[in-house]
Design an enzyme around this catalytic site. Sequence first.
Site, short mmCIF file in Angstrom:
data_model
loop_
_atom_site.label_atom_id
_atom_site.label_comp_id
_atom_site.label_asym_id
_atom_site.label_seq_id
_atom_site.Cartn_x
_atom_site.Cartn_y
_atom_site.Cartn_z
N ASP A 381 -9.71 -6.64 12.49
CA ASP A 381 -9.04 -5.50 13.09
C ASP A 381 -9.68 -5.26 14.45
OD1 ASP A 381 -7.36 -3.33 13.26
OD2 ASP A 381 -8.76 -1.97 12.29
N ASP A 641 -9.91 -1.06 7.23
CA ASP A 641 -10.56 0.22 6.98
C ASP A 641 -9.66 1.24 6.29
OD1 ASP A 641 -8.80 0.71 9.02
OD2 ASP A 641 -10.26 1.61 10.39
N ASP A 645 -4.61 -1.31 4.38
CA ASP A 645 -5.19 -2.65 4.50
C ASP A 645 -5.51 -3.25 3.13
OD1 ASP A 645 -5.19 -2.66 7.30
OD2 ASP A 645 -7.08 -1.58 7.39
#
Length: 993
Positions: A381, A641, A645
């Site tokens: 990410d 996070d 996800d």
Amino acid sequence: MSEPIAEKEAGPAPTEQPEAQEPEKRKREYKDFGHEEEKPTHANVDMSTIELKAEDLYDKEKVDLETIVIEDVFKLLQCDDKGLTKEEAQRRLEIFGPNKLEQEEQNAFLQFLSFMWNPLSWVMEGAALVAIVLSNGEHRPPDWEDFVGIVALLLINSGIGFYEERNAGNAVKALMDSLAPKAKVKRDGKWDEIESSELVPGDMVSFKIGDIVPADCRLTEAINVSIDQAALTGESLPQSKKVGDQCFSGSTCKQGEAEGVVISTGANTFFGRAASLVGQDDDTTGHLQKILAQIGSFCLVSIGIFVIAEILVLYAGFRYNYRRGLDDILVLLIGGIPIAMPTVLSVTLAVGAQQLAKHKAIVTRITAIEELAGVTILCSDKTGTLTTNKLTIDRNLVKTYGPFTAEDVIRLAGYASRTENADAIDQCVVGAAGGKEHAHDGIELLDFKPFNPVDKRTEITYRETSSGKLKRVTKGMTGIIIELCTRNKTDEIENRLEADVEEFATRGLRALAVAYEELDGQDHEGEGNGFELIGLLAIFDPPRDDTKQTIDDALALGVKVKMVTGDQLAIAKETGRRLGLGDHMYPAKVLKEGPAAGGKHATLDEMIMDADGFAGVFPEHKYEIVKRLQALGHLCAMTGDGANDAPALSRANVGIAVEGATDAARGAADIVLTEPGLSTIVHAIRGSRVIFQRMRNYSIYACAVTIRIVVCFAILAFAWKFDFPPFMVLIIALLNDGTIMTLSVDRVLPSNTPDSWDLAEIFSYAVAYGLYLTASTVALVAVILETSFFQDKFGVRLSGNLTDHRNDPQLHTIVYLQVAVISQALIFVTRSHGFFFMERPSFALMGAFVIAQVISSIIAAYGNWGFTNIHAIEGGWIGIVWVWNIIWFIPLDWIKFAMKATVIKRLRERHQAAAAQEMQQTGGVPLTRTQSRAASVHESLYKNRTSFIRRAARKVGFGGKIKMNPQELQRFSSIQAAQTGQVLARHPSRPTA
């Protein structure tokens, strides 16, 4: 005139149609997003005689705390908006239990037994039964010595594995407890922060933007509240909440601030009730269990072949009596089984998990360490991992369009920002304008409109204290702000603005427009003289200081880093350029549409492999990227996070929840980071490769010893009818295990490329080493039995007549010492890549080796154990054995080099040729062997936590009541988040009018 009249007459029709449809449209939207107007009900109980009973409180037929009026909620829960006292809260905690889903605690006794539940242990357990049950008759008692020795060996191995794994588990638990979510609660009339697990029904809680709702609650106050409950209900958009509405535990506050009364905790929350429906068994098998299964099969097959050969030769050929042949078979069963293998690998992983914890990486699935060593692609990410996740205004790039300077624009933008409960953009503007203490200096606030998803801007009306004039400032999205600017909105200004926004976008910067107007008179709600565009702020999320170096380190380790972000494509490209990742970025829509016709990529897989990253991704896109990379044979790690996800984290070979991740992301991840940034991941990759090398070194050693024992003692039996005592094989195994355990802390160098289990290489090395060591023993026995060399040269003697009797007790002792010493010395060859003396072992390994050899030599010198059929030998024989072993040990390194130059080289060339052929067939996409988690029945037998053990535990009542398994919570979180992704795919965000 007729045309205008016609238009005028035709005009009302389109106007009336939307009015007729408006109520229906509004009703449909409310239905989609759960906002039907339902009138509150009253509890179906006698409110004057309430007794606080947990079972009654959650009986929906009596009372539904989710729908009754708030006043009844307070009455039923015997509380008010001042909160509970600490004493009452403690009393209720005992009644309702902690506000968390209880995890299934592993029963310590069953955890201990689980180390004896795999095929390798079964063979040893079978050998114990042979010693005590089948070894009867012929006027000899049962073989109690071997039985006790085998059981002791099993217990010692299980005890060491249990101790180390328990320690590692406790360390991980302590770190996870430190990450326990907090809640703001009112106790004794004062607001305090406590762990969410201590909440009870009746508590008053408070939460604001960015907070996780700590328990199911009914809102008593709500200021512009919007809740994201996608991970729980599958609703794709945040839901607005008002006083009286229910908020679910685990949902996220996206806007506003609220207070509420807790109505459900723990297993009685919405999340808890759904999770309880999930099955208890988790039969997934990790990659390491597959390797264990294949290594175990190699050893079992090797033993099986020679056991069958001995049965045929000794009984059918030599006409051995029953007990004599059984003893020889026991030697192969006991000595050939690498009984310590599951324990050594478990201990190595457990110690490794503790070492990784020092780098702030909590391993929640211990076999993920082995998979992390082989990761070839890391999907990271952007926000908060590659960047700081702290928006910053670049003062050097502020654009101005009016009479104000850049500093003036920042100051006015600071006026139009909240200083309390501010979102990320307001925080960065306030920080640039002097901080919370000075952002509103010199003005008197009259009216403030916070940002909302519809208007997409903030607005402040204020009085300037120096002049007393009323003024108004707004800031927000450029398209929205320019439409408000009636005073200076010219083609020239719009063209400049568009060019500036495009410039910012190409440089990875977000644009924030600022407009200003003055008001006539003293009515702060009155109309102004028209907004004027005065400036454009450049906002960016700067890369972390260590990110570029970390990415360079990852690339040096052979790990390709791909950025996967929800941000715009231009921002992703600029960030990639700054970090050295590259700018071959693609929008997420290519995952659905595929590569453009005539482009450089023929297939979507080829495009994914070439890409440096993807922008504008939704949860389902992350899942699809990981899935496709795995299908191409790559071991893939994914960072995340948020709850959305969870599907990708669960799907990835190694899911990594970054610092500050939500509970759902942590539950789905294999590794949880407690420090921000990517550097921790690179430390973890290096650490995992060290651990992998230790496991590989041991695997070669274990397989080599298996070959060495079964081939050696079978040949001795066939050639000289040599009957080695089974108990001495147990001693050899016990001393070996004590030394080999120290491999878990051995000094090794991590590889510079991703590791993979090439079992053909491991077995090739093992066969070569095993046959060479077999030759060393057979040659020694041949010299002693067939010649008088040692007797003539060194004056040593044996106790018996070797011409007639080939099983002299002292010869047994000599063979025991030779096998014990050189077998352990082999580890120094298998652990090194060059000459054994070029790579220093750990002090623990060296110390354990020395101690084991001293013990072996003492046993040889003083071991007059009649039941084992051995007899002490003189110092001359001990010296001969040591010199013999040293002479035979030296060429072992050359065997290793010869294997690398011939067999291993040929195996690798074959693999490369197969990979090249697959690349040709698939249009240039490099493929490796797919590493899947899917388990076969045989592989699943090597899990320490077998489903059989768990089911047996429940049936016999071990461990108390059935609780929620952590893996099931992980799977549930993933299921919920996957549903969210599907909803997002079906219902993309609606464009605003």
